[in-house]
Design an enzyme around this catalytic site. Structure first.
Site, mmCIF file in Angstrom:
data_model
loop_
_atom_site.group_PDB
_atom_site.id
_atom_site.type_symbol
_atom_site.label_atom_id
_atom_site.label_comp_id
_atom_site.label_asym_id
_atom_site.label_seq_id
_atom_site.Cartn_x
_atom_site.Cartn_y
_atom_site.Cartn_z
ATOM 1 N N GLU A 146 4.813 16.952 -5.403
ATOM 2 C CA GLU A 146 4.985 16.905 -3.871
ATOM 3 C C GLU A 146 6.120 17.839 -3.465
ATOM 4 O O GLU A 146 5.738 17.859 -1.929
ATOM 5 C CB GLU A 146 5.625 15.047 -4.279
ATOM 6 C CG GLU A 146 5.958 14.627 -2.977
ATOM 7 C CD GLU A 146 7.576 14.454 -2.843
ATOM 8 O OE1 GLU A 146 8.793 14.494 -2.035
ATOM 9 O OE2 GLU A 146 7.784 13.531 -3.775
ATOM 10 N N HIS A 147 6.562 18.160 -3.641
ATOM 11 C CA HIS A 147 7.382 19.237 -3.481
ATOM 12 C C HIS A 147 6.932 20.403 -3.492
ATOM 13 O O HIS A 147 7.087 21.133 -2.043
ATOM 14 C CB HIS A 147 8.884 19.394 -4.583
ATOM 15 C CG HIS A 147 9.911 18.539 -4.591
ATOM 16 N ND1 HIS A 147 11.764 18.531 -4.216
ATOM 17 C CD2 HIS A 147 10.109 17.304 -5.024
ATOM 18 C CE1 HIS A 147 12.183 17.634 -4.205
ATOM 19 N NE2 HIS A 147 11.527 16.531 -4.507
ATOM 20 N N GLU A 173 11.387 24.563 -6.936
ATOM 21 C CA GLU A 173 11.204 22.732 -6.550
ATOM 22 C C GLU A 173 11.441 21.705 -8.441
ATOM 23 O O GLU A 173 11.856 21.450 -7.809
ATOM 24 C CB GLU A 173 10.225 23.137 -6.005
ATOM 25 C CG GLU A 173 9.810 23.341 -4.897
ATOM 26 C CD GLU A 173 10.695 23.319 -3.749
ATOM 27 O OE1 GLU A 173 11.251 21.679 -3.886
ATOM 28 O OE2 GLU A 173 11.653 23.504 -3.463
#
Length: 948
Positions: free
Chosen positions: A113-114, A186
């Site tokens: 998602e990041h 991330e």
């Protein structure tokens, strides 16, 4: 509890009590404007079987209770599902969600998602998502990882902006770059403490790694996560979708790319749009920019049903001690949970959700009486009530803040209460009060109603349930009433079926371990040692070189010219003018009236000044506000008062309020804000309740007061891990402005510690006796002003109701002089001012000024058992009306976007950081869940203030 791990932006929203079904968010007077029914009319013109830009319409349904029309479609070549909710709302929303079902706790959906938001095929610049903040008029941008899906929503009121953001979101989700260095930044990486010195020790870094370390400092989250993992152990719910800090370093870049290939496909996607923009434009853009480039696949991401148990199970876990909770010897938590049916059975889910509220909500509920008022604990256990965010729902109830030896007593109380409910059932008034809540929430307008809807339907739709049926609350209420009419034992039978005779029952207990933080740190050290020991000299050299490469990339200026941006010509040159009329009620109290399309709901607010309150009572104002509407009033005890509030209103609340002066940093207004709303037919009843609260509040109920104090203290303590940066920032303002000093008293760490001390008192009567003293200074019409928002048709009724309220309340019996001599009278703004026009008598505000206040610098460090740090550094600058204020506001945005985001998040690995300027002229720099490594410690003192 929905375990959401938001990816990019910290979005601060007012936290309010949720009604059982659709969460509601406080709406301003201009949250929703009815400009006709063209959006719903356009939607109703679509026909089943109609083909539009690669999609086929499968259903068109009017949902009048929510003032919208639903259009369901599917994409012809990929099978992607689409739901459009047409509604005359200018705040349009888009979201795309993917069913993401990990089978380990490496956090792969969360890291993905990041990482997808770090650049894509069409927009290859680093972090286009964040850079769009300065190129957009979005009202919301974020992303969430839940237990079994990932959701990417945005909203905006500008059509061109919608197209721009949609293009960025589509490219990010379906065509991300997924570069290895972005994964390192991330997710997680090994990096030298000083990346430029290979002789310094290697350590774990990464945004998600630090985020999850911070998440698991919260004992409530630890309990909720274990509850889900243990109650649903057969598939994806047995792991932590956000990632466990000890498992995240096992995730590889290749695994990340493979997870994207199998899960981020249109055949595994659900698209959602909401608002008054035309559906056809959305479909055309989504098909052309994304879906036309894919063929249908079988994603194989479905979650199988949990195999039911044949007997109950028990588990015990440990957590860290809470130094700010009341009673160090009573920090055990115990909860009993029951597996419930599949959430795609929408009526059964509706019934069980309503049943859950009857069991636990408010002082009249059976479990509140039996557990909360038992005196054994401080509050319900985490995740209490109905949880419908997994394929099979579950219900949980228990207590936190108990002595370890009382766990069996709590379990016995739960069993007895279930038996009593089966025998006695529920009072008819309580059922009606709950159905009234559903009615009022359907009418209550919200500035972010689209976001509320996409969140509400996400879980059911994720498991192939019908989202349109879920939204038909009116028909579900009617069916529920019919079931009760045909079978008065309807609810008792549900309790017997799902609670008494349900062997899929989990008892989870959690006790603090003084060595818990050290054990977690030791396990992380061992994990790091294991990783480092497995490295060859060549591996270590590559890590060093990759670290330098990442730092170089992070420092390199980025060309964002590939990203779309709004032009001045794309923006409306003016904003709608809101007409406000001020009149004097009973010839003395100013009331602001605003006619709006409120859908049959009336909104009331009142502000009462506290400029006469003695200094020694100020710290107790938040407690006074918290209990004012919960202790009874007039002839109503606290149970009957709660019942009337539920039957006649959407909620009644009081809160401390500090209003800084626009022109002077050392001048402010302090008071109490009263707020409530109701259906127009109940306005006289709501105002009568306020009259009773003002004239005859009950401050004699010592035992219930003790219960409320314990709950409030527990809530404050539990909230620190999620809001550490806010507490740090509030503390830092304390020595900069008088407003900051008061905010620390009302809502800072001083308030947390005060409530801890009160909750630990054996004799609470001295505190209770302070409340009538505060009442004398605030619960009257002296120095009060009110506001009413209602439809034009109801405005005369609103005027009569507030007039009667003011006359009933009257003035203070004793003339009270200001505690401080430096009270100045100042008129509130009137006439045309930006987007508002105020007509009527001038409102005079009584402001407190302190010419002796001398701002000074201060450093504070709160030592808390967290493996991450929170920082706030505050600077005294210019007041709101100063010409420099606007420049400083823009500077804060530029500093965040151009420098702090890179330094704090990308390089430092903190979850977030930035700068902001508040209305009181305090400029704040903050970081959230930052690495506590020594190299960063100089900027991670918890709280610091400076004056200029």
């Amino acid at each position: 509890m929905l375990l959401n791990y938001g990816s990019r932006i910290v979005v601060l929203q007012e936290r309010l009590t949720l009604v059982p079904f659709l969460p509601w968010i406080s709406a301003g007077p201009r949250a929703w404007r009815r400009t006709g029914t063209s959006a719903c009319e356009r939607a109703r013109q679509h026909e089943v079987g109609e083909r539009i830009h690669g999609f086929t319409v499968s259903q068109v349904t009017a949902i009048p209770e929510l003032s919208l029309t639903a259009v369901k479609l599917s994409h012809d070549s990929t099978g992607a599902e689409y739901l459009h909710l047409a509604r005359e709302d200018t705040n349009n929303l888009f979201s795309v969600q993917f069913r993401t079902t990990p089978m380990d706790s490496t956090g792969v959906p969360h890291v993905l998602e990041h990482t997808v938001l770090c650049g894509s095929r069409k927009y290859p610049c680093r972090d286009p998502f964040f850079k769009m903040l300065n190129r957009s008029l979005s009202t919301f941008m974020n992303a969430f990882t839940a237990s079994d899906y990932t959701l990417y929503p945005f909203s905006t009121q500008n059509p061109k902006d919608f197209q721009n953001l949609l293009s960025v979101y589509l490219d990010a989700a379906f065509f991300p770059c997924l570069r290895e260095l972005d994964f390192w930044q991330e997710g997680w990486r090994l990096e030298h403490e000083n990346p430029k010195d290979p002789q310094t020790p290697l350590t774990f870094k990464g945004v998600v790694f630090n985020e999850m370390k911070g998440a698991f400092t919260d004992n409530e989250k630890i309990f909720s996560q274990h509850l889900q993992n243990r109650l649903l152990p057969d598939h994806t719910y047995s792991v932590i979708s956000g990632g466990h800090p000890l498992c995240i370093p096992d995730l590889t870049w290749e695994q990340l790319k493979q997870f994207h290939a199998t899960h981020y496909h249109p055949s595994n996607a659900r698209f959602f749009t909401y608002g008054n923009f035309p559906l056809g434009q959305h479909l055309k853009q989504i098909h052309e920019e994304a879906l036309s480039k894919f063929e249908k696949i079988e994603p194989n991401t479905a979650v199988p049903a949990q195999k039911p148990w044949d007997k109950p199970r028990e588990f015990h876990i440990t957590c860290g001690p809470d130094s700010l909770a009341a009673g160090s010897s009573k920090q055990t938590t115990v909860g009993v949970s029951f597996l419930l049916p599949d959430i795609t059975d929408t009526f059964e889910a509706f019934t069980l959700n309503l049943l859950s509220s009857l069991l636990i909500s408010g002082p009249n509920s059976p479990f509140y009486k039996a557990l909360i008022e038992s005196g054994l604990g401080t509050d319900f256990s985490p995740d209490v009530g109905y949880n419908g965010y997994t394929r099979e729902a579950y219900f949980s109830v228990g207590l936190q803040g108990i002595a370890e030896q009382d766990t069996h007593a709590v379990r016995d109380i739960i069993d007895r209460t279930i038996e009593e409910v089966i025998e006695k059932g529920f009072e008819e008034d309580r059922i009606e009060a709950l159905l009234h809540k559903i009615e009022i929430q359907m009418k209550h307008q919200s500035v972010s109603f689209g976001l509320t809807l996409t969140s509400y339907i996400a879980s059911c739709w994720n498991h192939d349930g019908d989202p349109v049926e879920l939204l038909k609350l009116g028909s579900q209420v009617a069916r529920f009433r019919q079931c009760l009419k045909e079978n008065p034992q309807f609810l008792q039978e549900k309790v017997k079926q799902y609670f008494k005779n349900n062997p899929h029952k989990l008892t989870l207990s959690m006790t603090p371990d003084d060595k818990y933080p050290e054990k977690q740190a030791w396990m992380e050290t061992e994990k790091l040692k294991q990783k480092v020991d497995s490295l060859s000299p060549k591996d270590k050299q590559q890590i060093y070189e990759k670290g330098l490469e990442l730092q170089t990339q992070q420092s390199r200026p980025q060309d964002a010219s590939c990203l779309p941006a709004l032009k001045v010509s794309d923006i409306e040159p003016s904003v709608p003018l809101t007409e406000l009329e001020v009149a004097l009620a009973a010839g003395k109290t100013p009331v602001q009236y605003c006619a709006q399309p409120t859908n049959g709901v009336v909104y009331f607010r009142a502000f009462a000044s506290l400029h006469t309150l003695p200094e020694e009572l100020r710290p107790y104002v938040p407690l006074f506000c918290s209990v004012l509407t919960k202790l009874g009033c007039g002839l109503l005890d606290y149970r009957r008062q709660a019942q009337q509030i539920e039957l006649k209103t959407g909620g009644m609340a009081a809160s401390p309020h500090v209003l800084p002066d626009a022109a002077h940093l050392d001048t402010y207004e302090q008071g109490v804000l009263f707020s409530s709303f109701c259906l127009d037919r109940n306005l006289p009843d709501m105002m009568h309740l306020w009259s009773e609260i003002f004239n005859s509040p009950c401050f004699e109920e010592e035992e219930h007061f003790r219960v409320l104090v314990k709950m409030s203290a527990q809530e404050l303590s539990n909230g620190i891990p999620d809001s550490g940066h806010l507490y740090a920032s509030v503390r830092a303002t304390r020595t900069l402005t008088p407003t900051g000093d008061l905010q620390e008293t009302f809502s800072g760490m001083d308030q947390v510690r005060l409530m801890k001390r009160i909750a630990e008192m054996t004799d609470i009567r001295p505190v209770l006796r302070k409340l009538p003293r505060i009442q004398e200074h605030v619960l009257h019409c002296d120095n009060m002003r009110c506001s009413m928002n209602a439809t034009p048709q109801q405005m005369s009724l609103a005027e009569k109701a507030v007039e009667k309220f003011v006359r009933n309340v009257g003035q203070s019996k004793t003339e009270r002089k200001p505690v401080r001599l430096n009270v100045v009278e100042k008129p509130a703004p009137s006439g045309s001012n930006g987007s508002t026009h105020v007509s009527g008598p001038q409102v005079i505000r009584k402001l407190i000024t302190d010419p002796t206040f001398k701002p000074c610098q201060m450093k504070t460090h709160f030592l808390l058992p967290f493996p991450v740090n929170y920082m706030g550094e505050c600077i005294r600058t210019a007041p709101y009306a100063d010409p420099d204020h606007a420049s400083l506001k823009i500077l804060a945005r530029l500093m965040t976007a151009k420098f702090l985001h890179t330094e704090i998040r990308e390089k430092g690995g903190a979850y977030s950081g930035g700068a902001r300027l508040s209305r009181d002229g305090v400029f704040t720099l903050y970081s959230y869940r930052a690495s506590p490594h020594p190299a960063a410690s100089s900027r991670l003192s918890v709280s610091r203030s400076r004056s200029t």
